[in-house]
Write a protein that holds these residues in place. Structure first.
Motif, PDB file in Angstrom:
ATOM      1  N   PRO A 152      -4.636  -0.198 -14.676  1.00  0.00           N
ATOM      2  CA  PRO A 152      -4.845   1.292 -14.138  1.00  0.00           C
ATOM      3  C   PRO A 152      -3.868   2.377 -13.225  1.00  0.00           C
ATOM      4  CG  PRO A 152      -6.466  -0.710 -13.344  1.00  0.00           C
ATOM      5  CD  PRO A 152      -5.126  -1.470 -13.424  1.00  0.00           C
ATOM      6  N   THR A 153      -3.765   3.265 -14.726  1.00  0.00           N
ATOM      7  CA  THR A 153      -2.531   4.291 -13.516  1.00  0.00           C
ATOM      8  C   THR A 153      -2.104   4.282 -12.648  1.00  0.00           C
ATOM      9  OG1 THR A 153      -3.688   5.338 -15.288  1.00  0.00           O
ATOM     10  CG2 THR A 153      -2.094   6.536 -13.919  1.00  0.00           C
ATOM     11  N   GLY A 154      -0.547   3.919 -12.185  1.00  0.00           N
ATOM     12  CA  GLY A 154      -0.837   3.425 -10.800  1.00  0.00           C
ATOM     13  C   GLY A 154      -0.481   2.000 -10.308  1.00  0.00           C
ATOM     14  N   ALA A 155      -1.034   1.565 -10.828  1.00  0.00           N
ATOM     15  CA  ALA A 155      -1.268  -0.226 -10.435  1.00  0.00           C
ATOM     16  C   ALA A 155       0.713  -0.721 -10.068  1.00  0.00           C
ATOM     17  CB  ALA A 155      -2.248  -0.945 -11.533  1.00  0.00           C
ATOM     18  N   ASP A 173      -6.728   1.991  -4.533  1.00  0.00           N
ATOM     19  CA  ASP A 173      -8.642   1.820  -4.717  1.00  0.00           C
ATOM     20  C   ASP A 173      -8.937   0.080  -3.966  1.00  0.00           C
ATOM     21  OD1 ASP A 173      -9.715   4.014  -5.416  1.00  0.00           O
ATOM     22  OD2 ASP A 173      -9.571   3.175  -7.640  1.00  0.00           O
ATOM     23  N   SER A 192       0.824  -1.174   0.282  1.00  0.00           N
ATOM     24  CA  SER A 192       0.061  -0.372   0.184  1.00  0.00           C
ATOM     25  C   SER A 192       0.365   1.297   0.073  1.00  0.00           C
ATOM     26  CB  SER A 192      -1.077   0.129   1.278  1.00  0.00           C
ATOM     27  OG  SER A 192       0.023  -0.518   2.485  1.00  0.00           O
ATOM     28  N   ALA A 252       1.523   7.428  -6.518  1.00  0.00           N
ATOM     29  CA  ALA A 252       0.251   7.936  -7.228  1.00  0.00           C
ATOM     30  C   ALA A 252       0.615   9.339  -6.475  1.00  0.00           C
ATOM     31  CB  ALA A 252      -0.941   7.659  -5.998  1.00  0.00           C
ATOM     32  N   VAL A 279       1.866   1.823  -3.581  1.00  0.00           N
ATOM     33  CA  VAL A 279       0.760   2.646  -4.495  1.00  0.00           C
ATOM     34  C   VAL A 279       0.987   3.465  -3.941  1.00  0.00           C
ATOM     35  CG1 VAL A 279      -1.235   2.668  -5.398  1.00  0.00           C
ATOM     36  CG2 VAL A 279       0.225   0.250  -4.794  1.00  0.00           C
ATOM     37  N   TYR A 319      -2.535  -7.623  -9.344  1.00  0.00           N
ATOM     38  CA  TYR A 319      -1.904  -5.833  -9.154  1.00  0.00           C
ATOM     39  C   TYR A 319      -3.117  -5.060  -7.830  1.00  0.00           C
ATOM     40  CZ  TYR A 319      -6.209  -4.641 -11.556  1.00  0.00           C
ATOM     41  OH  TYR A 319      -7.848  -3.886 -11.737  1.00  0.00           O
ATOM     42  N   GLU A 320      -2.399  -4.552  -7.476  1.00  0.00           N
ATOM     43  CA  GLU A 320      -2.833  -3.353  -6.703  1.00  0.00           C
ATOM     44  C   GLU A 320      -2.887  -1.837  -6.723  1.00  0.00           C
ATOM     45  OE1 GLU A 320      -4.313  -2.638  -2.313  1.00  0.00           O
ATOM     46  OE2 GLU A 320      -3.375  -4.854  -3.435  1.00  0.00           O
ATOM     47  N   THR A 321      -4.303  -1.290  -6.456  1.00  0.00           N
ATOM     48  CA  THR A 321      -4.134   0.426  -6.650  1.00  0.00           C
ATOM     49  C   THR A 321      -4.506   0.781  -5.121  1.00  0.00           C
ATOM     50  OG1 THR A 321      -6.439   0.457  -7.378  1.00  0.00           O
ATOM     51  CG2 THR A 321      -5.054  -0.318  -8.808  1.00  0.00           C
TER      52      THR A 321
END
Length: 330
Positions: free
Chosen positions: A207-210, A182, A13, A20, A16, A178-180
């Protein structure tokens, strides 16, 4: 190289969140591709977020009997893992064919999936390249393209994806986790890479930033009898000019199940679905294997200097399938 910041992430986390907070940041795993591109100026991140020490370095059995491979598992560890060797031998063979031991010791599974094309025009900042500079043109269409795509390309880009590992993963229906910000998500590898179309700079559906956290291989008994074969222009380590990952289940001389994927022929690992349809339920013989290869390659659109790939891939597919069928008959 552009000066850049460096920060090591403590957990998924946090990694990510760091990316971001800085739109010019990039995740750093083994760095075997990213750092090279930074040296040439193709990649110019303002900050590198090091994810190498995150707890994503395990290969574990899933509840349904598949395998989950963490994103920071090195290529060397992946190839040597006993369950990978036993259940998905083509994956081990693909990883071992992909690079020297030194590179395999550094390169990670997540980074392998995200490596960029080795097209010379992509890495030459003096030449137009739609993948690097959208709208500038594709120099390879009328230039040097003997090792470029014959399937799924467009007038906007004819580069090929360089991964060996990805070809085997494509054959076995791998799913990318993957992790974002969200939360977690998943993408089947079949949907992970985007078609070239008129946006070759958009390579994946992440997704962007994943952050890629791992790859899951569903249970596939057919994969235990599988093979990866790579053709390259020199005996030492080099990128493929064509490759095949195949698995075959034959009973009483008839193909019950087949998996087939091609490498170095498209912008992404190419799952040979048309060939699989011909193989399934047909006699496990040379005529069937040739018909299957022809069905897949009917969509090929070679350029003036890479038409040899169609013949090469036909012969390679037939040879690998024949070897697998002969092994099954023993």
């Amino acid at each position: 190289m552009r000066e850049f910041g460096y920060q090591r992430a403590d957990d998924v986390s946090g990694a990510v969140a760091l990316l971001a907070a800085d739109p010019d940041a990039r995740f750093l795993g083994g760095g075997t591709n990213l750092v090279d591109l930074m040296k040439t100026g193709v990649e110019r991140p303002a900050r590198l977020v090091d994810v190498r020490e995150l707890p994503l370095d395990a290969v574990e059995e899933t509840a349904d009997g598949g395998l989950r491979i963490g994103a920071t598992v090195t290529n060397s560890d992946l190839a040597a893992h006993p369950e990978v060797r036993r259940r998905y031998p083509a994956l081990t063979q693909a990883v071992l064919a992909g690079a020297s031991g030194q590179l395999r010791n550094m390169a990670t599974v997540g980074g392998n999936l995200l490596q960029r094309t080795r097209c010379g025009y992509f890495t030459d900042l003096s030449k137009p390249c739609n993948k690097r500079a959208p709208g500038s043109g594709c120099s390879a269409v009328t230039g040097e393209h003997h090792n470029h795509a014959v399937l799924g390309a467009s007038d906007h880009c004819v580069a090929v994806h360089p991964s060996d590992m990805g070809v085997a993963l494509a054959a076995f229906d791998a799913v990318v986790g993957y992790e974002t910000l969200d939360g977690p998500g998943e993408l089947p590898l079949a949907d992970f890479y985007l078609p070239v179309g008129d946006t070759p700079h958009r390579e994946t559906a992440l997704p962007t930033g994943a952050l890629i956290t791992g790859v899951t291989l569903p249970p596939a008994p057919v994969a235990a009898r599988s093979r990866y074969r790579k053709v390259r222009e020199r005996a030492s380590y080099a990128f493929a000019i064509g490759s095949v990952a195949a698995a075959l289940d034959v009973e009483d001389g008839v193909v019950r199940e087949a998996r087939l994927a091609f490498g170095a022929v498209a912008s992404r690992p190419w799952r040979a679905r048309a060939a699989e349809a011909v193989l399934t339920g047909a006699p496990a013989d040379g005529d069937t294997f040739a018909a299957a290869a022809d069905a897949e390659l009917a969509a090929a659109r070679p350029l003036p200097d890479n038409g040899y790939k169609v013949t090469l891939m036909r012969n390679l597919a037939v040879a690998v399938l024949t070897e697998l069928a002969e092994e099954t008959a023993r």
